[in-house]
Design a protein around this motif. Structure first.
Motif, PDB file in Angstrom:
ATOM      1  N   PRO A 164       0.832  -1.213   0.000  1.00  0.00           N
ATOM      2  CA  PRO A 164       0.000   0.000   0.000  1.00  0.00           C
ATOM      3  C   PRO A 164       0.855   1.246   0.000  1.00  0.00           C
ATOM      4  CG  PRO A 164       0.031  -0.980   2.182  1.00  0.00           C
ATOM      5  CD  PRO A 164       0.757  -1.936   1.280  1.00  0.00           C
ATOM      6  N   VAL A 165       0.477   2.221  -0.809  1.00  0.00           N
ATOM      7  CA  VAL A 165       1.143   3.525  -0.822  1.00  0.00           C
ATOM      8  C   VAL A 165       0.073   4.589  -1.023  1.00  0.00           C
ATOM      9  CG1 VAL A 165       3.282   2.587  -1.816  1.00  0.00           C
ATOM     10  CG2 VAL A 165       1.557   3.624  -3.315  1.00  0.00           C
ATOM     11  N   SER A 166       0.444   5.822  -0.751  1.00  0.00           N
ATOM     12  CA  SER A 166      -0.374   6.968  -1.117  1.00  0.00           C
ATOM     13  C   SER A 166       0.342   7.709  -2.239  1.00  0.00           C
ATOM     14  CB  SER A 166      -0.566   7.913   0.076  1.00  0.00           C
ATOM     15  OG  SER A 166      -1.306   7.282   1.093  1.00  0.00           O
ATOM     16  N   TYR A 167      -0.425   8.072  -3.252  1.00  0.00           N
ATOM     17  CA  TYR A 167       0.116   8.921  -4.311  1.00  0.00           C
ATOM     18  C   TYR A 167      -0.340  10.335  -4.001  1.00  0.00           C
ATOM     19  CZ  TYR A 167       0.997  10.939  -8.900  1.00  0.00           C
ATOM     20  OH  TYR A 167       1.440  11.749  -9.925  1.00  0.00           O
ATOM     21  N   GLY A 168       0.525  11.081  -3.335  1.00  0.00           N
ATOM     22  CA  GLY A 168       0.122  12.394  -2.855  1.00  0.00           C
ATOM     23  C   GLY A 168      -1.055  12.269  -1.915  1.00  0.00           C
ATOM     24  N   LEU A 169      -2.181  12.901  -2.262  1.00  0.00           N
ATOM     25  CA  LEU A 169      -3.394  12.838  -1.444  1.00  0.00           C
ATOM     26  C   LEU A 169      -4.209  11.584  -1.694  1.00  0.00           C
ATOM     27  CD1 LEU A 169      -4.603  16.525  -1.881  1.00  0.00           C
ATOM     28  CD2 LEU A 169      -3.486  15.547   0.131  1.00  0.00           C
ATOM     29  N   ILE A 170      -3.873  10.841  -2.735  1.00  0.00           N
ATOM     30  CA  ILE A 170      -4.693   9.694  -3.123  1.00  0.00           C
ATOM     31  C   ILE A 170      -4.219   8.458  -2.369  1.00  0.00           C
ATOM     32  CG2 ILE A 170      -5.431   8.246  -5.040  1.00  0.00           C
ATOM     33  CD1 ILE A 170      -4.976  10.620  -6.865  1.00  0.00           C
ATOM     34  N   GLU A 171      -5.132   7.821  -1.654  1.00  0.00           N
ATOM     35  CA  GLU A 171      -4.768   6.593  -0.940  1.00  0.00           C
ATOM     36  C   GLU A 171      -5.874   5.566  -1.144  1.00  0.00           C
ATOM     37  OE1 GLU A 171      -5.913   8.083   3.469  1.00  0.00           O
ATOM     38  OE2 GLU A 171      -3.843   8.435   2.872  1.00  0.00           O
ATOM     39  N   GLY A 172      -6.526   5.137  -0.080  1.00  0.00           N
ATOM     40  CA  GLY A 172      -7.570   4.123  -0.247  1.00  0.00           C
ATOM     41  C   GLY A 172      -6.984   2.810  -0.702  1.00  0.00           C
ATOM     42  N   ARG A 173      -7.344   2.374  -1.915  1.00  0.00           N
ATOM     43  CA  ARG A 173      -6.850   1.094  -2.441  1.00  0.00           C
ATOM     44  C   ARG A 173      -5.578   1.258  -3.270  1.00  0.00           C
ATOM     45  NH1 ARG A 173     -11.937  -1.362  -5.414  1.00  0.00           N
ATOM     46  NH2 ARG A 173     -12.113   0.821  -6.074  1.00  0.00           N
ATOM     47  N   THR A 174      -4.995   2.434  -3.290  1.00  0.00           N
ATOM     48  CA  THR A 174      -3.795   2.670  -4.091  1.00  0.00           C
ATOM     49  C   THR A 174      -2.625   1.859  -3.561  1.00  0.00           C
ATOM     50  OG1 THR A 174      -4.566   4.919  -4.475  1.00  0.00           O
ATOM     51  CG2 THR A 174      -2.280   4.449  -5.021  1.00  0.00           C
ATOM     52  N   ASN A 175      -1.889   1.219  -4.456  1.00  0.00           N
ATOM     53  CA  ASN A 175      -0.712   0.452  -4.070  1.00  0.00           C
ATOM     54  C   ASN A 175       0.448   0.816  -4.984  1.00  0.00           C
ATOM     55  OD1 ASN A 175      -0.934  -1.297  -6.477  1.00  0.00           O
ATOM     56  ND2 ASN A 175      -2.734  -2.142  -5.433  1.00  0.00           N
ATOM     57  N   LEU A 176       1.595   0.235  -4.723  1.00  0.00           N
ATOM     58  CA  LEU A 176       2.785   0.597  -5.497  1.00  0.00           C
ATOM     59  C   LEU A 176       2.586   0.304  -6.978  1.00  0.00           C
ATOM     60  CD1 LEU A 176       5.699   1.661  -5.237  1.00  0.00           C
ATOM     61  CD2 LEU A 176       6.447  -0.735  -5.011  1.00  0.00           C
ATOM     62  N   HIS A 177       1.927  -0.806  -7.291  1.00  0.00           N
ATOM     63  CA  HIS A 177       1.706  -1.157  -8.690  1.00  0.00           C
ATOM     64  C   HIS A 177       0.816  -0.131  -9.387  1.00  0.00           C
ATOM     65  CE1 HIS A 177       1.670  -4.359 -11.866  1.00  0.00           C
ATOM     66  NE2 HIS A 177       0.661  -3.604 -12.278  1.00  0.00           N
TER      67      HIS A 177
END
Length: 282
Positions: A164-177
């Protein structure tokens, strides 16, 4: 309040996820290849794509090279008919061990082996046009896939899908892939000079020639190394140590550092695809 409103607007300004490299990335790779192939190769691709009805995938057309570039993802929801190709989009070579492509490509079920196989099929003019058109669509897509680093290397975590990662403000289900598959790729490709012609405008003929060189295994090793150094290395000081707890943030400073890395990968993919198409069709 203004700060929160700006952040909220920025969140909804981000593109929605689609496919590997997302649609935009694959289409730009394909367009670079189209611009860099010989007229003879383009003529044969036009002839084959004019027969796209023979694939009998009306929801997934192949009328242009851009449509061909996402066909292999588009057909995934068609179920058992094309389920044999699910493992052809990637190869999970562990970044913290010696590069071992053979172990990840048993029985040819990996992206590198399928690039080589479909290039051979496309070049074989004794085959039915339907088979060669399918090979063209697979080849265009898989060259793009191989150059997405997390389709070439991982840490036993499904190409970063379990990180799991956050892309700036975007998180939730966001992951490295997903961050590399889409957000970072779209940001890099849309940075001026944008798109296929923009990326090509930054390269001299000599630099283009250098980027076209190498074997499919060389390209896989290169992408695998980028996965270790830049994908995992961005969120952990030691990419082979334990991943940070919680949800590491890929911030603006990280993105600025990664933009030239991703732009180079997309340009390489397009130029190398052009070489394979010329060898098969030119």
């Amino acid at each position: 309040m203004l700060r929160y409103l700006v952040a909220f607007a920025a969140l909804f300004a981000m593109p929605a996820p689609a496919f590997a490299w997302w649609e935009y990335g694959h289409e730009v790779v394909a367009r670079i290849a189209w611009l860099e192939t010989t007229p003879r190769a383009r003529a044969e691709m036009r002839r084959l794509m004019a027969l796209q009805a023979r694939l009998d995938t009306p929801t997934c057309p192949v009328r242009t090279i851009e449509e061909a570039s996402v066909w292999a993802d588009c057909i995934k929801p068609l179920g058992d008919r094309f389920s044999y190709q699910n493992s052809w989009h990637y190869q999970n070579v562990h970044i913290c061990r010696d590069f071992d492509q053979a172990a990840a490509c048993r029985d040819g079920n990996c992206v590198s082996a399928q690039i080589e196989r479909n290039a051979r099929l496309l070049a074989d003019r004794s085959l039915p046009d339907r088979e060669r058109l399918m090979a063209l669509a697979f080849l265009v897509h898989f060259v793009g896939d191989l150059h997405m680093p997390l389709h070439a290397g991982d840490r036993g975590d499904l190409g970063g899908n379990r990180v799991p990662v956050s892309y700036g403000l975007i998180e939730g289900r966001t992951n490295l892939h997903s961050a590399w598959d889409g957000y970072i790729a779209e940001r890099a490709i849309s940075t001026p000079a944008a798109g296929a012609r923009g990326l090509l405008s930054e390269l001299t003929p000599d630099r283009k020639a250098v980027k076209r060189e190498g074997t499919v295994t060389d390209w896989a090793r290169e992408s695998w190394e980028i996965s270790r150094r830049h994908a995992y290395g961005t969120i952990a000081e030691d990419p082979c140590a334990a991943m940070p707890e919680g949800r590491p943030v890929i911030g603006e400073e990280d993105v600025q550092r990664l933009i030239p890395v991703v732009r180079t990968q997309v340009a390489r993919a397009g130029l190398r695809l052009a070489r394979l198409l010329d060898e098969a069709l030119g």
